[in-house]
Scaffold this motif. Structure first.
Motif, PDB file in Angstrom:
ATOM      1  N   PHE A  68       0.784  -1.106  -0.028  1.00  0.00           N
ATOM      2  CA  PHE A  68       0.123  -0.024   0.083  1.00  0.00           C
ATOM      3  C   PHE A  68       0.901   1.443   0.101  1.00  0.00           C
ATOM      4  O   PHE A  68       1.830   1.365   0.797  1.00  0.00           O
ATOM      5  CB  PHE A  68      -0.940   0.182   1.272  1.00  0.00           C
ATOM      6  N   GLU A  69       0.378   2.116  -0.710  1.00  0.00           N
ATOM      7  CA  GLU A  69       1.045   3.557  -0.774  1.00  0.00           C
ATOM      8  C   GLU A  69      -0.056   4.740  -0.145  1.00  0.00           C
ATOM      9  O   GLU A  69      -1.150   4.631  -1.298  1.00  0.00           O
ATOM     10  CB  GLU A  69       1.390   3.949  -2.167  1.00  0.00           C
ATOM     11  N   VAL A  70       0.069   5.225   0.794  1.00  0.00           N
ATOM     12  CA  VAL A  70      -0.945   6.418   1.190  1.00  0.00           C
ATOM     13  C   VAL A  70      -0.689   7.608   0.332  1.00  0.00           C
ATOM     14  O   VAL A  70       0.228   8.200   0.285  1.00  0.00           O
ATOM     15  CB  VAL A  70      -0.828   6.720   2.545  1.00  0.00           C
ATOM     16  N   LEU A  71      -1.759   7.810  -0.467  1.00  0.00           N
ATOM     17  CA  LEU A  71      -1.474   8.897  -1.272  1.00  0.00           C
ATOM     18  C   LEU A  71      -2.169  10.334  -0.655  1.00  0.00           C
ATOM     19  O   LEU A  71      -1.716  11.454  -0.708  1.00  0.00           O
ATOM     20  CB  LEU A  71      -2.306   9.014  -2.746  1.00  0.00           C
ATOM     21  N   GLU A  72      -3.096  10.291   0.119  1.00  0.00           N
ATOM     22  CA  GLU A  72      -4.033  11.388   0.637  1.00  0.00           C
ATOM     23  C   GLU A  72      -4.860  10.869   1.863  1.00  0.00           C
ATOM     24  O   GLU A  72      -5.270   9.383   1.546  1.00  0.00           O
ATOM     25  CB  GLU A  72      -5.095  11.745  -0.244  1.00  0.00           C
ATOM     26  N   GLY A  73      -4.740  11.401   2.647  1.00  0.00           N
ATOM     27  CA  GLY A  73      -5.694  11.051   4.005  1.00  0.00           C
ATOM     28  C   GLY A  73      -4.948  10.292   5.079  1.00  0.00           C
ATOM     29  O   GLY A  73      -3.626  10.281   4.928  1.00  0.00           O
ATOM     30  N   ARG A  74      -5.455  10.054   5.998  1.00  0.00           N
ATOM     31  CA  ARG A  74      -4.816   9.071   7.087  1.00  0.00           C
ATOM     32  C   ARG A  74      -5.471   7.662   7.288  1.00  0.00           C
ATOM     33  O   ARG A  74      -6.840   7.603   7.287  1.00  0.00           O
ATOM     34  CB  ARG A  74      -4.820   9.820   8.456  1.00  0.00           C
ATOM     35  N   PHE A  75      -5.075   6.654   7.424  1.00  0.00           N
ATOM     36  CA  PHE A  75      -5.352   5.519   7.638  1.00  0.00           C
ATOM     37  C   PHE A  75      -4.987   4.856   8.794  1.00  0.00           C
ATOM     38  O   PHE A  75      -3.923   5.002   9.393  1.00  0.00           O
ATOM     39  CB  PHE A  75      -5.201   4.311   6.641  1.00  0.00           C
ATOM     40  N   ARG A  76      -5.657   3.915   9.464  1.00  0.00           N
ATOM     41  CA  ARG A  76      -5.273   2.926  10.513  1.00  0.00           C
ATOM     42  C   ARG A  76      -5.157   1.650   9.539  1.00  0.00           C
ATOM     43  O   ARG A  76      -6.345   1.122   8.863  1.00  0.00           O
ATOM     44  CB  ARG A  76      -6.065   2.770  11.598  1.00  0.00           C
ATOM     45  N   PHE A  77      -4.028   0.931   9.744  1.00  0.00           N
ATOM     46  CA  PHE A  77      -3.793  -0.363   9.264  1.00  0.00           C
ATOM     47  C   PHE A  77      -3.719  -1.266  10.425  1.00  0.00           C
ATOM     48  O   PHE A  77      -3.478  -1.039  11.529  1.00  0.00           O
ATOM     49  CB  PHE A  77      -2.321  -0.360   8.603  1.00  0.00           C
ATOM     50  N   HIS A  78      -4.420  -2.465  10.166  1.00  0.00           N
ATOM     51  CA  HIS A  78      -4.131  -3.682  10.972  1.00  0.00           C
ATOM     52  C   HIS A  78      -3.368  -4.759  10.078  1.00  0.00           C
ATOM     53  O   HIS A  78      -3.610  -5.083   9.101  1.00  0.00           O
ATOM     54  CB  HIS A  78      -5.434  -4.364  11.219  1.00  0.00           C
ATOM     55  N   CYS A  79      -2.256  -5.303  10.737  1.00  0.00           N
ATOM     56  CA  CYS A  79      -1.345  -6.273  10.131  1.00  0.00           C
ATOM     57  C   CYS A  79      -1.105  -7.230  10.988  1.00  0.00           C
ATOM     58  O   CYS A  79       0.039  -6.710  11.933  1.00  0.00           O
ATOM     59  CB  CYS A  79      -0.284  -5.444   9.183  1.00  0.00           C
ATOM     60  N   ALA A  80      -1.125  -8.303  10.895  1.00  0.00           N
ATOM     61  CA  ALA A  80      -0.587  -9.666  11.698  1.00  0.00           C
ATOM     62  C   ALA A  80      -0.833  -9.003  13.147  1.00  0.00           C
ATOM     63  O   ALA A  80       0.105  -9.317  14.071  1.00  0.00           O
ATOM     64  CB  ALA A  80       0.824  -9.762  11.229  1.00  0.00           C
ATOM     65  N   GLY A  81      -1.941  -8.710  13.486  1.00  0.00           N
ATOM     66  CA  GLY A  81      -2.263  -8.589  14.915  1.00  0.00           C
ATOM     67  C   GLY A  81      -1.727  -7.078  15.298  1.00  0.00           C
ATOM     68  O   GLY A  81      -2.073  -7.031  16.578  1.00  0.00           O
ATOM     69  N   GLU A  82      -0.953  -6.330  14.852  1.00  0.00           N
ATOM     70  CA  GLU A  82      -0.768  -4.968  15.170  1.00  0.00           C
ATOM     71  C   GLU A  82      -1.484  -3.835  14.415  1.00  0.00           C
ATOM     72  O   GLU A  82      -1.903  -4.106  13.296  1.00  0.00           O
ATOM     73  CB  GLU A  82       0.852  -4.962  14.754  1.00  0.00           C
ATOM     74  N   GLU A  83      -1.850  -2.825  14.976  1.00  0.00           N
ATOM     75  CA  GLU A  83      -2.295  -1.759  14.355  1.00  0.00           C
ATOM     76  C   GLU A  83      -1.392  -0.559  14.422  1.00  0.00           C
ATOM     77  O   GLU A  83      -0.961  -0.301  15.410  1.00  0.00           O
ATOM     78  CB  GLU A  83      -3.696  -1.315  15.023  1.00  0.00           C
ATOM     79  N   PHE A  84      -1.559   0.379  13.370  1.00  0.00           N
ATOM     80  CA  PHE A  84      -0.689   1.501  13.379  1.00  0.00           C
ATOM     81  C   PHE A  84      -1.456   2.795  12.328  1.00  0.00           C
ATOM     82  O   PHE A  84      -2.158   2.087  11.452  1.00  0.00           O
ATOM     83  CB  PHE A  84       0.613   1.464  12.770  1.00  0.00           C
ATOM     84  N   GLU A  85      -1.102   3.968  12.497  1.00  0.00           N
ATOM     85  CA  GLU A  85      -1.609   5.013  11.435  1.00  0.00           C
ATOM     86  C   GLU A  85      -0.712   5.158  10.444  1.00  0.00           C
ATOM     87  O   GLU A  85       0.589   5.207  10.795  1.00  0.00           O
ATOM     88  CB  GLU A  85      -1.905   6.007  12.422  1.00  0.00           C
ATOM     89  N   ALA A  86      -1.307   5.617   9.358  1.00  0.00           N
ATOM     90  CA  ALA A  86      -0.139   5.787   8.314  1.00  0.00           C
ATOM     91  C   ALA A  86      -0.823   7.105   7.518  1.00  0.00           C
ATOM     92  O   ALA A  86      -2.034   7.164   7.056  1.00  0.00           O
ATOM     93  CB  ALA A  86      -0.307   4.835   7.530  1.00  0.00           C
ATOM     94  N   GLY A  87       0.130   8.068   7.098  1.00  0.00           N
ATOM     95  CA  GLY A  87      -0.332   9.191   6.299  1.00  0.00           C
ATOM     96  C   GLY A  87       0.162   9.351   5.236  1.00  0.00           C
ATOM     97  O   GLY A  87       1.125   8.084   4.572  1.00  0.00           O
ATOM     98  N   PRO A  88       0.219  10.209   4.202  1.00  0.00           N
ATOM     99  CA  PRO A  88       0.448  10.566   3.048  1.00  0.00           C
ATOM    100  C   PRO A  88       1.976  10.202   2.838  1.00  0.00           C
ATOM    101  O   PRO A  88       2.860  10.658   3.608  1.00  0.00           O
ATOM    102  CB  PRO A  88       0.269  11.803   2.357  1.00  0.00           C
ATOM    103  N   GLY A  89       2.473   9.499   1.875  1.00  0.00           N
ATOM    104  CA  GLY A  89       3.911   8.980   1.654  1.00  0.00           C
ATOM    105  C   GLY A  89       4.329   7.870   2.307  1.00  0.00           C
ATOM    106  O   GLY A  89       5.445   7.342   2.239  1.00  0.00           O
ATOM    107  N   THR A  90       3.435   7.240   2.911  1.00  0.00           N
ATOM    108  CA  THR A  90       3.834   5.887   3.739  1.00  0.00           C
ATOM    109  C   THR A  90       3.549   4.728   2.893  1.00  0.00           C
ATOM    110  O   THR A  90       2.551   4.521   2.301  1.00  0.00           O
ATOM    111  CB  THR A  90       3.029   5.754   4.841  1.00  0.00           C
TER     112      THR A  90
END
Length: 164
Positions: A68-90
């Motif tokens: 995934f490449e975040v282009l605009e906005g902010r997302f919360r991701f869940h991956c293999a039991g962990e959660e984290f936020e990601a913004g543009p450029g991530t």
């Protein structure tokens, strides 16, 4: 797998204004930026316009990685039991067999680029919008997408803290 994409070695150019957008889930649109048929199945690149507080059910892919490449906005991701936020450029690389999902934290429409390696999953996405939700699990199964949980959700307090 051969990585020779074309016999004439011509660059594949995908202009944003030439994209064919289609509806997937309510309020969400996607477009195929690079179809796997144009690169001998090596990968697929898809862009998504994701409405606020929306995202897919938790799922995994047995036969492909997803990037995934975040282009605009902010997302919360869940991956293999962990959660984290990601913004543009991530960039977020999800290994095969890893349960994952994401949600747009709002308040507006956000944009994501998905790359699947290998490809051959392109036809799944246009079919989502043409299939009633009760048929999504069977449809997903046909495209190496194994749904294992509900979409990520955001509490009302979080919605307010993200500008809603």
């Amino acid at each position: 797998m051969s990585t020779e994409f074309s016999k004439n070695k011509v660059a594949i150019v995908s202009q944003g204004e030439d994209l064919n957008w289609f509806d997937t889930m309510p309020g969400e649109q996607m477009a195929i930026r690079v179809h796997s048929r144009d690169v001998a199945g090596a990968f697929s690149i898809i862009e998504a316009r994701v409405p606020p507080f929306s995202g897919p059910p938790l799922h995994y892919h047995k036969d492909r990685e997803e990037i995934f490449e975040v282009l605009e906005g902010r997302f919360r991701f869940h991956c293999a039991g962990e959660e984290f936020e990601a913004g543009p450029g991530t960039s977020v690389v999800v290994p095969r067999n890893s349960i994952h999902g994401w949600v747009n934290l709002g308040p507006g429409v956000a944009r994501l680029l998905f790359t699947f390696v290998p490809g051959d999953i392109d036809e799944f996405f246009p079919q989502i919008g043409q299939t009633p939700p009760e048929g999504w699990t069977d449809l997903a199964y046909q495209y190496d997408t194994w749904i294992v949980g509900e979409p990520l959700s955001i509490s009302k307090d979080e919605q307010h803290s993200h500008g809603q």
